[in-house]
Write a protein that holds these residues in place. Sequence first.
Motif, PDB file in Angstrom:
ATOM      1  N   VAL A 196      -5.562   6.003  -5.385  1.00 54.26           N
ATOM      2  CA  VAL A 196      -5.690   7.527  -5.323  1.00 54.26           C
ATOM      3  C   VAL A 196      -5.064   8.915  -6.219  1.00 54.26           C
ATOM      4  CG1 VAL A 196      -5.149   9.883  -3.667  1.00 54.26           C
ATOM      5  CG2 VAL A 196      -4.762   7.048  -2.938  1.00 54.26           C
ATOM      6  N   ASN A 197      -6.007   8.849  -6.925  1.00 56.66           N
ATOM      7  CA  ASN A 197      -5.758   9.644  -8.360  1.00 56.66           C
ATOM      8  C   ASN A 197      -5.263   9.291  -9.383  1.00 56.66           C
ATOM      9  OD1 ASN A 197      -7.712  12.412  -6.992  1.00 56.66           O
ATOM     10  ND2 ASN A 197      -5.508  12.597  -5.659  1.00 56.66           N
ATOM     11  N   GLY A 198      -5.473   7.683  -8.994  1.00 52.94           N
ATOM     12  CA  GLY A 198      -4.233   7.114 -10.748  1.00 52.94           C
ATOM     13  C   GLY A 198      -3.394   5.982 -10.140  1.00 52.94           C
ATOM     14  N   MET A 199      -2.861   6.706  -8.978  1.00 51.99           N
ATOM     15  CA  MET A 199      -1.732   6.311  -8.252  1.00 51.99           C
ATOM     16  C   MET A 199      -1.726   5.933  -7.149  1.00 51.99           C
ATOM     17  SD  MET A 199       0.828   7.512 -10.084  1.00 51.99           S
ATOM     18  CE  MET A 199       2.035   7.537  -8.630  1.00 51.99           C
ATOM     19  N   GLN A 200      -0.809   4.430  -6.581  1.00 54.35           N
ATOM     20  CA  GLN A 200      -0.848   3.958  -5.890  1.00 54.35           C
ATOM     21  C   GLN A 200      -0.615   4.020  -4.352  1.00 54.35           C
ATOM     22  OE1 GLN A 200       1.806  -0.142  -4.929  1.00 54.35           O
ATOM     23  NE2 GLN A 200      -0.297  -1.487  -6.219  1.00 54.35           N
ATOM     24  N   VAL A 201      -1.340   3.796  -3.275  1.00 56.94           N
ATOM     25  CA  VAL A 201      -0.267   4.053  -2.726  1.00 56.94           C
ATOM     26  C   VAL A 201      -0.704   2.531  -1.235  1.00 56.94           C
ATOM     27  CG1 VAL A 201      -1.017   5.733  -0.671  1.00 56.94           C
ATOM     28  CG2 VAL A 201      -1.723   7.152  -1.925  1.00 56.94           C
ATOM     29  N   ARG A 202       0.949   2.874  -0.720  1.00 55.69           N
ATOM     30  CA  ARG A 202       0.572   2.362   0.550  1.00 55.69           C
ATOM     31  C   ARG A 202       0.666   2.455   2.106  1.00 55.69           C
ATOM     32  NH1 ARG A 202       5.365  -2.067  -1.589  1.00 55.69           N
ATOM     33  NH2 ARG A 202       4.504  -1.998  -4.189  1.00 55.69           N
ATOM     34  N   ILE A 203      -0.400   1.932   2.954  1.00 59.27           N
ATOM     35  CA  ILE A 203      -0.168   2.429   4.203  1.00 59.27           C
ATOM     36  C   ILE A 203       0.527   0.879   4.897  1.00 59.27           C
ATOM     37  CG2 ILE A 203      -1.496   1.992   5.997  1.00 59.27           C
ATOM     38  CD1 ILE A 203      -2.058   4.360   4.267  1.00 59.27           C
ATOM     39  N   TYR A 204       1.636   1.019   5.359  1.00 57.99           N
ATOM     40  CA  TYR A 204       2.519  -0.089   5.992  1.00 57.99           C
ATOM     41  C   TYR A 204       2.079  -0.315   7.212  1.00 57.99           C
ATOM     42  CZ  TYR A 204       5.087   0.714   2.256  1.00 57.99           C
ATOM     43  OH  TYR A 204       5.817   0.901   1.265  1.00 57.99           O
ATOM     44  N   TYR A 205       2.274  -1.980   7.853  1.00 57.48           N
ATOM     45  CA  TYR A 205       2.101  -1.716   9.708  1.00 57.48           C
ATOM     46  C   TYR A 205       3.095  -1.693  10.154  1.00 57.48           C
ATOM     47  CZ  TYR A 205      -2.993  -1.664   8.573  1.00 57.48           C
ATOM     48  OH  TYR A 205      -4.349  -1.488   8.200  1.00 57.48           O
ATOM     49  N   ARG A 206       3.241  -1.575  11.401  1.00 57.83           N
ATOM     50  CA  ARG A 206       4.461  -2.088  12.431  1.00 57.83           C
ATOM     51  C   ARG A 206       4.409  -2.445  13.716  1.00 57.83           C
ATOM     52  NH1 ARG A 206       6.027   4.454  14.483  1.00 57.83           N
ATOM     53  NH2 ARG A 206       7.544   2.700  15.196  1.00 57.83           N
ATOM     54  N   VAL A 207       4.764  -2.787  13.977  1.00 59.21           N
ATOM     55  CA  VAL A 207       5.380  -4.105  15.626  1.00 59.21           C
ATOM     56  C   VAL A 207       4.983  -2.092  16.415  1.00 59.21           C
ATOM     57  CG1 VAL A 207       6.569  -4.692  17.567  1.00 59.21           C
ATOM     58  CG2 VAL A 207       7.574  -4.702  14.918  1.00 59.21           C
ATOM     59  N   GLY A 208       2.996  -3.218  17.440  1.00 57.81           N
ATOM     60  CA  GLY A 208       2.588  -2.743  18.100  1.00 57.81           C
ATOM     61  C   GLY A 208       3.406  -3.290  19.791  1.00 57.81           C
ATOM     62  N   MET A 209       2.602  -4.353  19.729  1.00 58.75           N
ATOM     63  CA  MET A 209       2.892  -5.230  20.928  1.00 58.75           C
ATOM     64  C   MET A 209       2.832  -6.764  20.787  1.00 58.75           C
ATOM     65  SD  MET A 209      -0.636  -4.206  22.835  1.00 58.75           S
ATOM     66  CE  MET A 209      -2.717  -5.182  22.648  1.00 58.75           C
ATOM     67  N   ASN A 210       3.609  -7.338  21.722  1.00 64.09           N
ATOM     68  CA  ASN A 210       3.320  -8.592  21.914  1.00 64.09           C
ATOM     69  C   ASN A 210       2.558  -9.463  22.714  1.00 64.09           C
ATOM     70  OD1 ASN A 210       5.812  -9.218  20.104  1.00 64.09           O
ATOM     71  ND2 ASN A 210       6.817  -7.660  21.291  1.00 64.09           N
ATOM     72  N   GLY A 211       2.364 -10.190  22.851  1.00 65.77           N
ATOM     73  CA  GLY A 211       0.735 -11.191  23.702  1.00 65.77           C
ATOM     74  C   GLY A 211       1.017 -12.305  23.137  1.00 65.77           C
ATOM     75  N   GLY A 212       0.158 -13.160  24.054  1.00 70.18           N
ATOM     76  CA  GLY A 212      -0.238 -14.592  23.252  1.00 70.18           C
ATOM     77  C   GLY A 212      -1.477 -14.865  23.649  1.00 70.18           C
ATOM     78  N   MET A 213      -1.815 -16.193  23.718  1.00 70.10           N
ATOM     79  CA  MET A 213      -3.461 -16.800  23.601  1.00 70.10           C
ATOM     80  C   MET A 213      -2.816 -17.985  24.117  1.00 70.10           C
ATOM     81  SD  MET A 213      -6.658 -17.154  20.790  1.00 70.10           S
ATOM     82  CE  MET A 213      -7.204 -18.213  20.886  1.00 70.10           C
TER      83      MET A 213
END
Length: 237
Positions: A196-213
Amino acid sequence: MSTTEEDYSANYTARDNLYTYIRRSADKYKRKLYFTDTGLARLTSIEGYLAALAETGHKLATPMAEDFYRNLDRVVQDHDVEFVVRGTGTDKERTVKVPSRKCLIGDDGTKHGFSLLWLFPVDPEVYDDRIKHHREGIRREDEEFEKAHPSCKKCGHQEYRWSETSHELTVKDLKIFERVDPHAQYSEEITEFRFVNGMQVRIYYRVGMNGGMIYHGPGAGQTFTTNIGNQFWGIHT
């Protein structure tokens, strides 16, 4: 039973993956599904089972393969979400799009089953607020230490109360997953990177929910379901 064109279209992924690198099995879901080492091992185990059914002409080969990949697709069903961000040192804003969710897949220790950990994006403003909070906390601790131990500053051996950086504290605070294995430097990145405008931007991901297949088909033991039709796996949260 000969393999028809329709049968092949339902089973080709599992069968073809036997003739290439194991990692290729997960490439179809890149940047959406992330497999731990044990999750990838479980994936190849299931695909080997499905391939064996197909090659022996078993009547369950096609419906099981279809249901397996249909459920993997369900795990990653998502849409893009937008965030307004700006590069460092500028007021120019830009909207970036990232996946609305990702999923970390592991082995849950059951027959043909996966553990699921869904991850959701952290709003950059939330991350910025938290890291500023921790930077201020570190600054205050440093000032207090200098006042209490002035000689350390003079001799150049200043110590800090904080052993973690402001980013590390923010990661812990927000339960952020930067990589599939947070302890391995070259583990697969989960974080999204944008410029963005010549600068690196990071979008982080956080824990949401657990489950199983979870597998409910023949031989599933305690998870077996009698009236399953063509549904051999189920997603549970």
